[in-house]
Scaffold this motif. Structure first.
Motif, PDB file in Angstrom:
ATOM      1  N   SER A  61       2.630  12.407 -10.382  1.00  0.00           N
ATOM      2  CA  SER A  61       2.201  11.200 -11.093  1.00  0.00           C
ATOM      3  C   SER A  61       2.805   9.967 -10.431  1.00  0.00           C
ATOM      4  O   SER A  61       3.736  10.064  -9.632  1.00  0.00           O
ATOM      5  N   SER A  99      13.728  25.315 -20.557  1.00  0.00           N
ATOM      6  CA  SER A  99      14.161  24.834 -21.869  1.00  0.00           C
ATOM      7  C   SER A  99      14.817  25.933 -22.704  1.00  0.00           C
ATOM      8  O   SER A  99      15.189  25.703 -23.849  1.00  0.00           O
ATOM      9  N   ASN A 103       3.632  24.816 -11.029  1.00  0.00           N
ATOM     10  CA  ASN A 103       5.042  24.456 -10.821  1.00  0.00           C
ATOM     11  C   ASN A 103       5.441  23.127 -11.444  1.00  0.00           C
ATOM     12  O   ASN A 103       6.615  22.872 -11.686  1.00  0.00           O
ATOM     13  N   ASN A 155       0.795  -1.215   0.000  1.00  0.00           N
ATOM     14  CA  ASN A 155       0.000   0.000   0.000  1.00  0.00           C
ATOM     15  C   ASN A 155       0.832   1.271   0.000  1.00  0.00           C
ATOM     16  O   ASN A 155       0.314   2.352   0.213  1.00  0.00           O
ATOM     17  N   ASN A 156       2.135   1.124  -0.178  1.00  0.00           N
ATOM     18  CA  ASN A 156       2.960   2.326  -0.198  1.00  0.00           C
ATOM     19  C   ASN A 156       3.085   2.869  -1.608  1.00  0.00           C
ATOM     20  O   ASN A 156       3.763   2.302  -2.439  1.00  0.00           O
ATOM     21  N   ILE A 157       2.409   3.962  -1.831  1.00  0.00           N
ATOM     22  CA  ILE A 157       2.428   4.577  -3.151  1.00  0.00           C
ATOM     23  C   ILE A 157       3.280   5.829  -3.056  1.00  0.00           C
ATOM     24  O   ILE A 157       3.089   6.643  -2.160  1.00  0.00           O
ATOM     25  N   THR A 158       4.215   5.970  -3.951  1.00  0.00           N
ATOM     26  CA  THR A 158       5.090   7.135  -3.904  1.00  0.00           C
ATOM     27  C   THR A 158       4.946   7.947  -5.186  1.00  0.00           C
ATOM     28  O   THR A 158       5.630   7.678  -6.169  1.00  0.00           O
ATOM     29  N   PRO A 159       4.056   8.932  -5.172  1.00  0.00           N
ATOM     30  CA  PRO A 159       3.938   9.761  -6.370  1.00  0.00           C
ATOM     31  C   PRO A 159       5.202  10.577  -6.578  1.00  0.00           C
ATOM     32  O   PRO A 159       5.876  10.936  -5.611  1.00  0.00           O
ATOM     33  N   GLU A 160       5.506  10.863  -7.823  1.00  0.00           N
ATOM     34  CA  GLU A 160       6.673  11.699  -8.125  1.00  0.00           C
ATOM     35  C   GLU A 160       6.199  13.116  -8.411  1.00  0.00           C
ATOM     36  O   GLU A 160       5.185  13.305  -9.080  1.00  0.00           O
ATOM     37  N   ILE A 161       6.943  14.066  -7.902  1.00  0.00           N
ATOM     38  CA  ILE A 161       6.645  15.456  -8.243  1.00  0.00           C
ATOM     39  C   ILE A 161       7.684  15.894  -9.254  1.00  0.00           C
ATOM     40  O   ILE A 161       8.878  15.814  -9.000  1.00  0.00           O
ATOM     41  N   GLU A 162       7.232  16.294 -10.390  1.00  0.00           N
ATOM     42  CA  GLU A 162       8.170  16.789 -11.399  1.00  0.00           C
ATOM     43  C   GLU A 162       7.965  18.274 -11.583  1.00  0.00           C
ATOM     44  O   GLU A 162       6.856  18.719 -11.875  1.00  0.00           O
ATOM     45  N   LEU A 163       9.028  19.011 -11.380  1.00  0.00           N
ATOM     46  CA  LEU A 163       8.920  20.466 -11.519  1.00  0.00           C
ATOM     47  C   LEU A 163       9.204  20.875 -12.955  1.00  0.00           C
ATOM     48  O   LEU A 163       9.950  20.191 -13.673  1.00  0.00           O
ATOM     49  N   ASN A 164       8.578  21.964 -13.358  1.00  0.00           N
ATOM     50  CA  ASN A 164       8.790  22.454 -14.720  1.00  0.00           C
ATOM     51  C   ASN A 164      10.281  22.705 -14.953  1.00  0.00           C
ATOM     52  O   ASN A 164      10.986  23.142 -14.046  1.00  0.00           O
ATOM     53  N   THR A 165      10.733  22.425 -16.153  1.00  0.00           N
ATOM     54  CA  THR A 165      12.157  22.608 -16.441  1.00  0.00           C
ATOM     55  C   THR A 165      12.347  23.820 -17.345  1.00  0.00           C
ATOM     56  O   THR A 165      11.424  24.257 -18.021  1.00  0.00           O
TER      57      THR A 165
END
Lengths: 37, 378
Positions: free
Chosen positions: B147, A15, B143, A3-13
Motif C-alpha cells: 500500500s 497474533s 504473506n 514521481n518517486n512512489i514508495t509502496p510499503e510491504i506489510e507482512l502478516n503478523t
C-alpha cells in the motif's frame, strides 16, 4: 509531487501470543467473579 | 553482530540473492515512521523504475537473534522483493490520478500517543486517543499487503479533503477489507488446533476439548478484524458491523484495543469491571504486543442506542452529552407545540375580530424540524 512512489510491504503478523494472553486473563477474571458470588 | 552491522550486511549482500535483472539496482537504507516507532527499511530500486517497495528490516534482525542464518534471511528478503516487483511500466498516475485510486482508499487506525510525527505528515481523524489514517491499497497476497500511505502532499495533489478521505475509506471498507467478527474460541482454534494435535499427539476432538478448557465462555470475548488480519482495528469504522455486533451480544459492548490489527469485543452484559479490563489491556500491551502493533491502553465502549464509540473511562461525559443531545432533540418539538397552541389562540381571536382572510395572512411558517443528528466520536 515527485514521481518517486514508495509502496510499503506489510507482512502478516503473529497474533497468537496476545490472543492467548487475553483469553487466559479474561477466563481468570470471570472465574474470580464467579467465586465472589 | 549488532543491529547496525546486520543492516549493513543486508544492504551489502542482498543483490547476491536477487536475480540478474536486479544487478544494476540501487540499494538504500532509510528510516520510515511507522506506528509508534521508526522502522529501518531497505529499498531496492531498478534504474528504470520510479516505484520500489519498502521492506522493513527490524523483524528480520529478531529472526537473526533467534538463530536464523544470514543466508536464510537474505534469501527471504530477496524473495519478498521479487514477489512484490512492481511492473516497470507501472503507471504512476495510478496513484496521482484521484479517479483511479478513489476505490482503493482504505483506513487504518493507530494510537495518537507516540505517533505525533507520523500524524503531522498524514491527514487523519482523531477518535480520542486513536487516529484514523488512510492509504491506497495496491495489492495483497498470502504473506501480506502492499500500500501507499496517504500524506498531506498526496491528498492536496488530489484536491480533496480529509472528510472526503474518511467517507471514501468507509465506503470502500466492505469491499477492500471486509470485516470479520468471530468468537475468541474460533480464532484460537484456527491458530492453535493443529499445533496442539501435533505437540500433544491427540486427535482433533481431544485437542478441541483441551482448547475449550483454556478459553473463556464462547459468548464472552470476540475478535473484530478484517479478512486480511492486517490493520483490522479499522473495522471499528464499519458502522453496519458495529450494529450487528450490538445485536449479537445484546447491546452495549467494550472494545479492547488489542493491536492495530484487531480489537477484542467484550459484551457489557458480561459484567466485567472497567478497571480490570483496562489493567488487562495495559499489561498485555506491555508484555505481549510489539510496539509497531500497539494501539492504545484505553478501553473503548460502543453505545448501541446512539451507535457511538467513546472511551469507556469517559462514560459519564458521554452520558451527559447524550442527555443534552436528547433534550435538544425534544426541545424543538415542545417549542413547536407551544407555538402551534399560541397560533391557535391568535387565530381564534383574529377570526372573531377580523375574519378568516386576515387570519390566514398571519399564520407563520412552522419552525424547522430538529437538526439531523451528527455522528459523534468522542
Amino acid at each position: 509531487m515527485g514521481n518517486n512512489i514508495t509502496p510499503e510491504i506489510e507482512l502478516n503478523t503473529d497474533s497468537e501470543d496476545r490472543m492467548k494472553a487475553y483469553a487466559e486473563r479474561l477466563k481468570e477474571m470471570l472465574t474470580q467473579k464467579e467465586d465472589k458470588k | 553482530m549488532d543491529y547496525e552491522a546486520f543492516k549493513a550486511e543486508v544492504a551489502a549482500n542482498i543483490k547476491d540473492y536477487l536475480p540478474d535483472q536486479y544487478a544494476d539496482s540501487t540499494v538504500s537504507l532509510q528510516v520510515v515512521q511507522k506506528n509508534n516507532e521508526a522502522l529501518d527499511a531497505i529499498t531496492i530500486t531498478s534504474p528504470d523504475s520510479n516505484v520500489s517497495p519498502t521492506i522493513y528490516l527490524n523483524s528480520f534482525f529478531s529472526d537473526y537473534q533467534a538463530g536464523k542464518s544470514m543466508e536464510d534471511i537474505l534469501s527471504q528478503i530477496a524473495d519478498i522483493r521479487v514477489e512484490h516487483e512492481v511492473s516497470k511500466d507501472f503507471d504512476v498516475s495510478q496513484i496521482t490520478d484521484f479517479e483511479q485510486v478513489k476505490g482503493k482508499i482504505a483506513a487504518r487506525v493507530v494510537g495518537v500517543e507516540g505517533n505525533e510525527e507520523l500524524l503531522s505528515q498524514r491527514p487523519h481523524q482523531i477518535m480520542d486517543d486513536l487516529a484514523v489514517t488512510y492509504c491506497v491499497m495496491l495489492g495483497e497476497d498470502a504473506n501480506g499487503s502492499m500500500s501507499v500511505p496517504i500524506t498531506y502532499q498526496l491528498m492536496e495533489s488530489w484536491n480533496i479533503t480529509q472528510p472526503e478521505l474518511q467517507a471514501l475509506a468507509k465506503e470502500n471498507l466492505p469491499e477492500l477489507t471486509p470485516s470479520t467478527f468471530k468468537s475468541m474460541n474460533e480464532v484460537m482454534a484456527e491458530m492453535m488446533l493443529p499445533q496442539i494435535m501435533d505437540d500433544m499427539g491427540v486427535d482433533r476432538e481431544t485437542a478441541e476439548q483441551m482448547l475449550a478448557d483454556m478459553m473463556p465462555p464462547e459468548d464472552k470475548m470476540f475478535v473484530l478484524s478484517n479478512e486480511q488480519k492486517l490493520n483490522g482495528a479499522a473495522a471499528l469504522l464499519d458502522d453496519k458491523m458495529m450494529e450487528q455486533i450490538a445485536e449479537r451480544v445484546g447491546g452495549d459492548f467494550y472494545i479492547l484495543p488489542s493491536s492495530i490489527h484487531e480489537t477484542l469485543i467484550v459484551p457489557a452484559e458480561a459484567g466485567m469491571e472497567l478497571r480490570d479490563l483496562e489493567a488487562m489491556v495495559k499489561e498485555v500491551n506491555e508484555t505481549q504486543v510489539a510496539p509497531q502493533d500497539r494501539l492504545s491502553d484505553h478501553v473503548y465502549q460502543y453505545d448501541a442506542e446512539t451507535h457511538e464509540v467513546f472511551r469507556a473511562d469517559k462514560a459519564e461525559e458521554h452520558q451527559q452529552a447524550k442527555e443534552v443531545a436528547k433534550a435538544e432533540k425534544e426541545q424543538p418539538k415542545t417549542e413547536k407545540a407551544q407555538k402551534a397552541k399560541s397560533e391557535k389562540e391568535v387565530t381564534i381571536a383574529d377570526r372573531m375580530k377580523a375574519g378568516k382572510e386576515k387570519m390566514n395572512a398571519q399564520v407563520p411558517k412552522p419552525k424547522d424540524p430538529a437538526k439531523a443528528k451528527e455522528t459523534v466520536i468522542s
